[in-house]
Enzyme design. Structure first.
Site, PDB file in Angstrom:
ATOM      1  N   HIS A 272     -27.658 -16.838  24.649  1.00  0.00           N
ATOM      2  CA  HIS A 272     -26.558 -16.705  25.605  1.00  0.00           C
ATOM      3  C   HIS A 272     -25.794 -18.019  25.827  1.00  0.00           C
ATOM      4  O   HIS A 272     -24.801 -18.036  26.539  1.00  0.00           O
ATOM      5  CB  HIS A 272     -27.087 -16.224  26.962  1.00  0.00           C
ATOM      6  CG  HIS A 272     -27.403 -14.761  26.970  1.00  0.00           C
ATOM      7  ND1 HIS A 272     -28.151 -14.157  25.990  1.00  0.00           N
ATOM      8  CD2 HIS A 272     -27.063 -13.771  27.842  1.00  0.00           C
ATOM      9  CE1 HIS A 272     -28.264 -12.865  26.256  1.00  0.00           C
ATOM     10  NE2 HIS A 272     -27.612 -12.610  27.370  1.00  0.00           N
TER      11      HIS A 272
ATOM     12  N   HIS B 136       0.838  -1.204   0.000  1.00  0.00           N
ATOM     13  CA  HIS B 136       0.000   0.000   0.000  1.00  0.00           C
ATOM     14  C   HIS B 136       0.872   1.252   0.000  1.00  0.00           C
ATOM     15  O   HIS B 136       1.282   1.710   1.070  1.00  0.00           O
ATOM     16  CB  HIS B 136      -0.902   0.011   1.238  1.00  0.00           C
ATOM     17  CG  HIS B 136      -1.879  -1.115   1.290  1.00  0.00           C
ATOM     18  ND1 HIS B 136      -1.515  -2.417   1.535  1.00  0.00           N
ATOM     19  CD2 HIS B 136      -3.233  -1.130   1.136  1.00  0.00           C
ATOM     20  CE1 HIS B 136      -2.596  -3.186   1.519  1.00  0.00           C
ATOM     21  NE2 HIS B 136      -3.640  -2.434   1.284  1.00  0.00           N
TER      22      HIS B 136
ATOM     23  N   HIS C 103      -4.146   3.446  -3.336  1.00  0.00           N
ATOM     24  CA  HIS C 103      -4.323   2.933  -1.968  1.00  0.00           C
ATOM     25  C   HIS C 103      -3.582   1.617  -1.753  1.00  0.00           C
ATOM     26  O   HIS C 103      -2.816   1.488  -0.800  1.00  0.00           O
ATOM     27  CB  HIS C 103      -5.816   2.738  -1.649  1.00  0.00           C
ATOM     28  CG  HIS C 103      -6.042   1.787  -0.515  1.00  0.00           C
ATOM     29  ND1 HIS C 103      -6.141   2.201   0.782  1.00  0.00           N
ATOM     30  CD2 HIS C 103      -6.120   0.434  -0.489  1.00  0.00           C
ATOM     31  CE1 HIS C 103      -6.296   1.137   1.560  1.00  0.00           C
ATOM     32  NE2 HIS C 103      -6.287   0.057   0.820  1.00  0.00           N
TER      33      HIS C 103
ATOM     34  N   SER D  61     -21.620 -10.586  37.758  1.00  0.00           N
ATOM     35  CA  SER D  61     -22.085 -11.875  37.275  1.00  0.00           C
ATOM     36  C   SER D  61     -20.918 -12.799  36.899  1.00  0.00           C
ATOM     37  O   SER D  61     -20.921 -13.983  37.209  1.00  0.00           O
ATOM     38  CB  SER D  61     -22.974 -11.617  36.051  1.00  0.00           C
ATOM     39  OG  SER D  61     -23.807 -12.680  35.822  1.00  0.00           O
TER      40      SER D  61
ATOM     41  N   GLU E 166     -16.963  -5.349  24.493  1.00  0.00           N
ATOM     42  CA  GLU E 166     -16.142  -6.560  24.583  1.00  0.00           C
ATOM     43  C   GLU E 166     -14.934  -6.543  23.646  1.00  0.00           C
ATOM     44  O   GLU E 166     -13.823  -6.907  24.042  1.00  0.00           O
ATOM     45  CB  GLU E 166     -16.988  -7.809  24.306  1.00  0.00           C
ATOM     46  CG  GLU E 166     -18.024  -8.138  25.378  1.00  0.00           C
ATOM     47  CD  GLU E 166     -19.322  -7.345  25.203  1.00  0.00           C
ATOM     48  OE1 GLU E 166     -19.445  -6.599  24.220  1.00  0.00           O
ATOM     49  OE2 GLU E 166     -20.217  -7.481  26.062  1.00  0.00           O
TER      50      GLU E 166
HETATM   51  C1  LIG Z   1     -10.957  -5.173   9.755  1.00  0.00           C
HETATM   52  C2  LIG Z   1     -10.416  -4.935   8.382  1.00  0.00           C
HETATM   53  N1  LIG Z   1     -11.263  -4.893   7.341  1.00  0.00           N
HETATM   54  C3  LIG Z   1     -10.797  -4.722   6.093  1.00  0.00           C
HETATM   55  C4  LIG Z   1      -9.456  -4.581   5.859  1.00  0.00           C
HETATM   56  C5  LIG Z   1      -8.938  -4.449   4.432  1.00  0.00           C
HETATM   57  N2  LIG Z   1      -8.503  -3.052   4.204  1.00  0.00           N
HETATM   58  C6  LIG Z   1      -7.231  -2.690   4.297  1.00  0.00           C
HETATM   59  S1  LIG Z   1      -7.007  -1.059   4.079  1.00  0.00           S
HETATM   60  C7  LIG Z   1      -8.654  -0.817   3.819  1.00  0.00           C
HETATM   61  C8  LIG Z   1      -9.183   0.563   3.559  1.00  0.00           C
HETATM   62  C9  LIG Z   1      -8.696   1.516   4.561  1.00  0.00           C
HETATM   63  O1  LIG Z   1      -8.986   2.810   4.223  1.00  0.00           O
HETATM   64  P1  LIG Z   1      -8.152   3.976   4.891  1.00  0.00           P
HETATM   65  O2  LIG Z   1      -8.024   3.761   6.330  1.00  0.00           O
HETATM   66  O3  LIG Z   1      -8.763   5.252   4.440  1.00  0.00           O
HETATM   67  O4  LIG Z   1      -6.716   3.799   4.277  1.00  0.00           O
HETATM   68  P2  LIG Z   1      -6.046   4.617   3.096  1.00  0.00           P
HETATM   69  O5  LIG Z   1      -6.968   4.492   1.919  1.00  0.00           O
HETATM   70  O6  LIG Z   1      -5.929   5.990   3.578  1.00  0.00           O
HETATM   71  O7  LIG Z   1      -4.745   3.940   2.891  1.00  0.00           O
HETATM   72  C10 LIG Z   1      -9.345  -1.998   3.898  1.00  0.00           C
HETATM   73  C11 LIG Z   1     -10.805  -2.120   3.710  1.00  0.00           C
HETATM   74  C12 LIG Z   1      -8.602  -4.627   6.982  1.00  0.00           C
HETATM   75  N3  LIG Z   1      -7.299  -4.506   6.867  1.00  0.00           N
HETATM   76  N4  LIG Z   1      -9.108  -4.770   8.209  1.00  0.00           N
END
Ligand SMILES: Cc1ncc(C[n+]2csc(CCOP(=O)(O)OP(=O)(O)O)c2C)c(N)n1
Length: 662
Positions: free
Chosen positions: A475, A31, A266, A386, A413
């Site tokens: 539960h 990235h 990205h 609990s 949680e």
């Molecule tokens: C929980 C989770 N869901 C999905 C992803 C896959 N993922 C990696 S980066 C991203 C988008 C993130 O967007 P942003 O924070 O704006 O990053 P930028 O485009 O600025 O690099 C996704 C969906 C992940 N790493 N973690």
């Protein structure tokens, strides 16, 4: 901001951009967008703002930096390499390669200077809030009116992705409530996510949202401008009384003439031509992985200052130790996470009257441990009355007051689990956290990451089966034993009685990694066969609690509340002239680590018909009972009813089991 600093930080930012695009290009994956967009922020943090010594990455009073948007790992690796941590240019060149120190997403066990493992979006924020809370608790314990030895801060970069994750709301809300005045979050607001413009999926007013959480919020309209960053950080440093957020507007992939500001930058390499065009536009030489000498020189000089800063602190710390011998003693115990040599004996002596619920026995143990182990802190997701995870003699952490040891996580949680990892990452606390077993699903990815990070966290999961009764199938945990056992590195222990509860706590303390203690809501009888030493019992994972008098017709293996049922079945069989061996198997993981000989002494040879009894799904049991074994298990989600009726309904009675196995 003085010109000299601005010039050199500008060069650092350019270098970060160059290294990031080159590393992603060479790996042909990764990235580049975030590291290029946040290059000035990275340069400012590592070149000016953060207090750290790269030669002692665990220095107690260092500032922590967490890249919650872990996909932008090249930002962090570039900063760590340039500033002098144990990372070389070759490591940068090996980005995302097998056994490299620069994996796709930052992993704390792998790379010096990485404070926590991030990548699953939002969880880095959870770890950060946990780390910030741990630092506040340490400061409350160790600072004195005249001596401040802990006053470091936790800095985070999170992106739009983290911002949208639910866990971020959970922990931001709690951080605001607790007034964590050592937490500074930089929100990389570049308006682009993986799939396209953020506007397609979010449109809330983040500033108002965070102000409502009780944070101070600052906005930098152009966070690629070092002077604007300097101005805001100068503000942010002043009189912090609660968590602070800088909404930093950046341009994703800044520097790429054709792709900056779009989602195309990205998550995939720029391509050789765009790398070339970007370098040209930025005034960088074409040479890959180029680092100007001035940048090396700048960080070399900085290193001298960093080392001197820590040295000065070390002197302060030494005199603090002399002036505060009691506190210093506690500190020593905490830093070593020492277990007293006689702890097993102490545990055995705790008086717990049977019958007793697993959760109640655990609370009795916890309250003895609390006095012995100053590093034990923890709490519950609004269920402490609990799940019985309260340390009665100790105060509750409250807004602005951190001398307590009980943490009220509220109904959060997932956030609680990620925070627990962050607290454990202080290396000075062993945190425990509690909720009902069925809600372990809410925490699951944080437990998984904790296991990956090998952090010492104890989860207390109570209400561990259909026998919680009237609350019903929403539960009642069914698949949860199997689901937790599937997490590599997580020790899952389901004790059968109060004695096993005591020994399970010992197992959890001895294991440097996470443990899930699975505890019953209902009463458990005292079982004679469990009263053996840790090494002969729970420490073995599985052990014989009823030895056969002759060649057995049945081998009965059970966990938790079903062990006493197995004993009753064995007696019933005896009355019918059948012989049975009964094995209590509180922990599969511990058992699997035993020698071949030992494992065979429990399960090997002709032991008759093999039967497992556990009020959960059968998944996994055939490993121990074989293809022809009978698994007495759950095949539905349970029902809402008094637990004795549920036992009848789902076949967990002596009569029902006898009918099946005879
Ligand atoms: C929980 C989770 N869901 C999905 C992803 C896959 N993922 C990696 S980066 C991203 C988008 C993130 O967007 P942003 O924070 O704006 O990053 P930028 O485009 O600025 O690099 C996704 C969906 C992940 N790493 N973690």
């Amino acid at each position: 901001m003085d010109k000299e600093l601005k010039d050199i930080l500008g060069k650092v930012a350019l270098t970060i951009r160059g290294l990031s695009m080159d590393a992603v290009q060479k790996a042909d994956s990764g990235h580049p967008g975030l590291p290029m967009g946040c290059a000035e922020i990275g340069a400012y943090l590592y070149g000016h703002q953060l207090r750290y010594n790269p030669k002692d990455s665990k220095w107690l009073n260092r500032d922590h930096f967490i890249l919650s948007a872990g996909h932008g790992s090249m930002l962090l690796y570039s900063c760590l390499y340039l500033s002098g941590y144990k990372l070389t240019l070759d490591d940068i060149k090996n980005f995302r390669q097998l056994h490299s120190k620069t994996p796709g997403h930052p992993e704390s066990e792998m790379t010096d200077g990485v404070e926590t493992t991030t990548g699953p979006l939002g969880q880095g924020m959870g770890n950060a809030v946990g780390q910030a809370l741990a630092l506040k608790m340490l400061a409350a314990r160790f600072n004195t009116p005249s001596e401040t030895i802990i006053d470091n801060k936790v800095y985070v970069i999170m992106g739009d992705g983290c911002m949208m994750e639910g866990i971020t709301s959970e922990v931001s809300s709690l951080a605001g409530h607790l007034r964590l005045d050592n937490l500074i979050v930089i929100y990389d607001a570049n308006h682009i996510t993986l799939d396209g413009p953020l506007a397609e999926s979010a449109s809330e007013d983040t500033k108002k949202r965070y102000e409502a959480y009780g944070w101070d919020v600052y906005v930098v309209e152009d966070a690629n401008d070092l002077e604007a960053l300097d101005r805001v950080f100068n503000e942010v440093k002043k009189n912090q009384e609660r968590p602070r957020m800088i909404i930093a507007h950046t341009v994703i992939g800044k520097g790429s003439p054709n792709k900056a500001g779009t989602f195309k930058v990205h998550g995939s390499p720029l391509g050789p031509e765009e790398v070339k065009a970007s370098k040209e536009a930025l005034g960088l030489p074409e040479e890959p992985f180029y680092v100007p000498n001035e940048v090396h020189e700048f960080f070399k000089k900085k290193l001298e200052k960093d080392i001197a800063t820590e040295k000065e602190w070390q002197q302060k710390f030494e005199s603090w130790k002399k002036n505060n011998p009691e506190k210093a003693k506690d500190y020593e115990k905490m830093i070593k996470l020492q277990i007293p040599a006689d702890l097993e004996e102490t545990l055995k002596k705790i008086e717990i009257k049977a019958p007793v619920a697993g959760r109640k026995a655990s609370q009795d143990v916890l309250n003895v441990l609390a006095d012995q182990l100053p590093y034990l802190v923890g709490g519950s997701a609004d269920l402490s009355v609990s799940d019985l995870t309260f340390m009665k003699k100790y105060p509750v952490i409250s807004p602005g007051h951190f001398e307590g040891r009980n943490i009220k996580f509220g109904v959060r949680e997932f956030g609680m689990a990620a925070m627990a990892t962050g607290i454990a990452e202080s290396d000075l606390f062993i945190p425990f956290v509690g909720t009902f077993l069925t809600f372990s699903d809410y925490m699951r990815n944080a437990i998984r990451l904790c296991a990956l990070m090998e952090q010492h966290v104890i989860y207390q999961f109570t209400h561990d089966s259909i026998f919680l009764g009237e609350d019903g199938p929403t539960h009642q945990p069914i698949e949860h034993f199997a689901a937790l056992r599937a997490i590599i590195g997580l020790q899952v222990i389901r004790p059968a009685d109060a004695w096993e509860v005591k020994m399970s706590w010992l197992a959890a303390l001895k294991y440097y990694g996470p443990t899930a203690l699975i505890l019953s809501r209902q009463n458990l009888p005292d079982l004679e066969g469990t009263h053996v030493s840790y090494a002969e019992g729970v420490g073995r994972g599985a052990y014989i609690i009823r030895k056969e008098k002759r060649k057995p017709d049945y081998l009965l293996v059970a966990t938790g509340s079903e062990v006493s049922l197995a004993m009753d079945v064995a007696h019933a069989l005896e009355k019918q002239g059948k012989e049975a061996r009964v094995v209590s198997m509180p922990c599969w993981e511990l058992f699997d680590q035993q020698s071949d000989d030992y494992r065979r002494s429990v399960f090997g040879g002709d032991l008759g018909k093999r039967v497992s009894i556990e009020a959960g799904v059968e998944l996994g049991w055939h490993k121990y009972i074989g293809m022809d074994g009978i698994a007495i298990c759950m095949k539905s989600y349970g029902a809402s009813a008094p637990y004795k009726d549920l036992a009848k309904e789902f076949g967990f009675t002596v009569e029902a089991i006898m009918e099946r196995i005879l």
